[in-house]
Design a protein around this motif. Structure first.
Motif, short mmCIF file in Angstrom:
data_model
loop_
_atom_site.label_atom_id
_atom_site.label_comp_id
_atom_site.label_asym_id
_atom_site.label_seq_id
_atom_site.Cartn_x
_atom_site.Cartn_y
_atom_site.Cartn_z
N ASP A 56 46.78 29.88 46.10
CA ASP A 56 46.48 30.31 48.36
C ASP A 56 46.04 31.25 49.02
N GLU A 107 42.79 33.24 48.28
CA GLU A 107 42.79 32.65 48.97
C GLU A 107 42.67 33.35 50.37
N THR A 167 42.21 27.21 42.47
CA THR A 167 40.91 26.78 43.26
C THR A 167 39.28 27.74 43.29
#
Length: 463
Positions: A129, A132, A158
């Protein structure tokens, strides 16, 4: 006095039952449980005790998360202090004394040039995360969409992080060559190979017909972990800093696994003196609990409120455990210790190649070490300037070595392009005696795996 193994925590049938129920209930995506069929019930430092009473030296360390090993006293005390204080455990992104203490300690470890002009974003509690968030940040700050990443990279699971990793397919990421001495993509290796990789990067970026739009950022691991424990040459990394700075491309350093002393410097970019625009951090910064952040130059801080959020970005227990871990590593100079002890282990592992033809290469930095296993009887797969013809990787031998290690009470990980690199990520609290035991057990496992006439039957997925 003879040392005896502890009694099983649960009866053998119950131990097997736990493993059987896991296989029935958990998804096919489970990874470590396939190659490490143990049921941990107690752990301290580098030692894990299974439900069956067996003890293991843990060279996986939660995939590099446990800088101080399992249940270190300073970590447990920090967690207890928060719990006993009555402080809220869930605070979203509100300010708290615990968060303030963590941020202050983290900033004290950063390269000074960055720390003096830094902003921090608390992300969802996983490194992917934070990756990201870094991508979103540099795209917002530059108004561009393209990203640069490297062959062999791993940045998370992800969608955006996978797009920048080695196995990506349909992506908005341009892949650049990562220098590699043993399997150099240019067949050169050493400084020449690193120079060619840098030259190709410059050429591609400056070629008006290269088909590459102006990128928002470049993400790089100072040492590739999942890619096979490949350290970035310091000179090459400085070239990447120059290339990105001259072209107004944000340089993102993924320090999720390399940070907090792992490689012999508190942050692995410290070896080269490079100061990135963005640093991605997770794993060890939470002191064994989930925590992920990005730290970046204030000039990039153009986000609107809520542009990147997450319900669990305010993990108070992880911040307390992380602050205690960061301080302990800094005050006890564990990064320097990792560099010294890691160099000794690297030398001993390299010496094993004289008696084990299956060892193709030994590499790493600090306590992030890898042994690439090869099939010396097969036709050469490629060439480099320093190694001549390199045999092809042997993932079957690697699986056999991992299993022989487990039989000897040593937990190791596999990685690399073909799963043929045995990876060692011991805690920074590793003692001299434990370091010796790790290499001794690995040497025994290599001998046993090489002798086994059935080792080729061990082939199969390990991740």
């Amino acid at each position: 006095m003879a040392v005896t193994e502890p009694a099983p925590v649960v009866p053998p049938a119950a131990h097997e039952g736990i493993l059987r129920r896991q296989a029935l209930r958990e998804s096919a995506a489970r990874t470590y449980a396939r190659s490490l069929p143990i049921v941990p019930v107690r752990a301290r430092g580098m030692t894990i005790e299974g439900a069956d009473g067996r003890r293991y030296l843990d060279c996986l360390s939660g995939a590099g998360t446990l800088a101080l090993g399992h249940n270190h006293p300073v970590v447990l005390e920090a967690i207890r202090k928060v719990i006993d204080s009555g402080a809220p455990l869930h605070v979203l992104d509100l300010a708290t004394p615990v968060k303030d203490a963590f941020t202050t300690e983290l900033f004290a470890t950063l390269p000074r040039e960055l720390a003096d002009d830094a902003r921090i974003q608390f992300c969802g509690p996983a490194g992917t995360d934070a990756v990201e968030a870094a991508f979103k940040l540099v795209r917002a700050a530059t108004g561009r969409g393209e990203l640069l990443a490297f062959t062999g990279a791993y940045h998370g699971m992800t969608a955006g992080a996978l797009a920048a990793s080695g196995g990506a397919t349909d992506v908005r990421v341009t892949r650049l060559p990562f220098p590699h001495d043993y399997r150099c993509p240019f067949g050169a290796g050493g400084e020449r190979g690193a120079d060619l990789a840098a030259r190709w990067t410059e050429y591609l970026l400056d070629d008006p017909k290269g088909g590459l739009p102006a990128p928002a950022g470049m993400i790089v691991e100072p040492v590739q972990g999942e890619g096979g424990v490949n350290p970035a040459p310091d000179g090459w990394l400085r070239r990447m800093r120059e290339i990105t700075r001259d072209r107004s491309i944000a340089l993102i350093a993924d320090e999720v696994q390399t940070g907090v002393g792992r490689t012999g410097a508190f942050w692995a970019v410290g070896h080269s003196g490079v100061v990135p625009d963005v640093m991605v951090m997770s794993k060890a910064i939470g002191g064994s609990l989930p925590l992920a952040v990005i730290v970046y130059r204030s000039g990039l801080d153009v986000w609107e409120p809520g542009a990147h959020a997450g319900t669990f970005r305010g993990n108070q227990l992880a911040m307390a455990a992380g602050a205690a871990t960061l301080a302990y590593v800094r005050e006890n100079r564990l990064a320097e210790r990792a560099g010294t002890l890691g160099a000794r282990m690297l030398a001993r592992l390299q010496a094993l190649s004289a008696d084990h033809p299956g060892i193709g290469d030994v590499r790493g930095r600090g306590l992030m070490l890898g042994i690439e296993l090869v099939d010396p009887e097969a036709e050469p797969a490629d060439t480099t300037s320093e190694n001549g013809s390199a045999p092809p990787p042997d993932p079957v031998l690697a699986v056999a070595v991992q299993q022989e290690c487990l039989r000897r009470g040593l937990i190791v990980e596999l990685g690399g392009r073909h799963g043929a690199v045995v990876r060692l990520l011991p805690p920074l609290t590793l003692t001299d005696e434990q370091a010796t035991a790790v290499v001794d057990r690995l040497a025994e496992a290599l001998s046993a795996a090489e002798r086994s006439p059935h080792r080729r039957a061990a082939a199969g997925p390990t991740r």
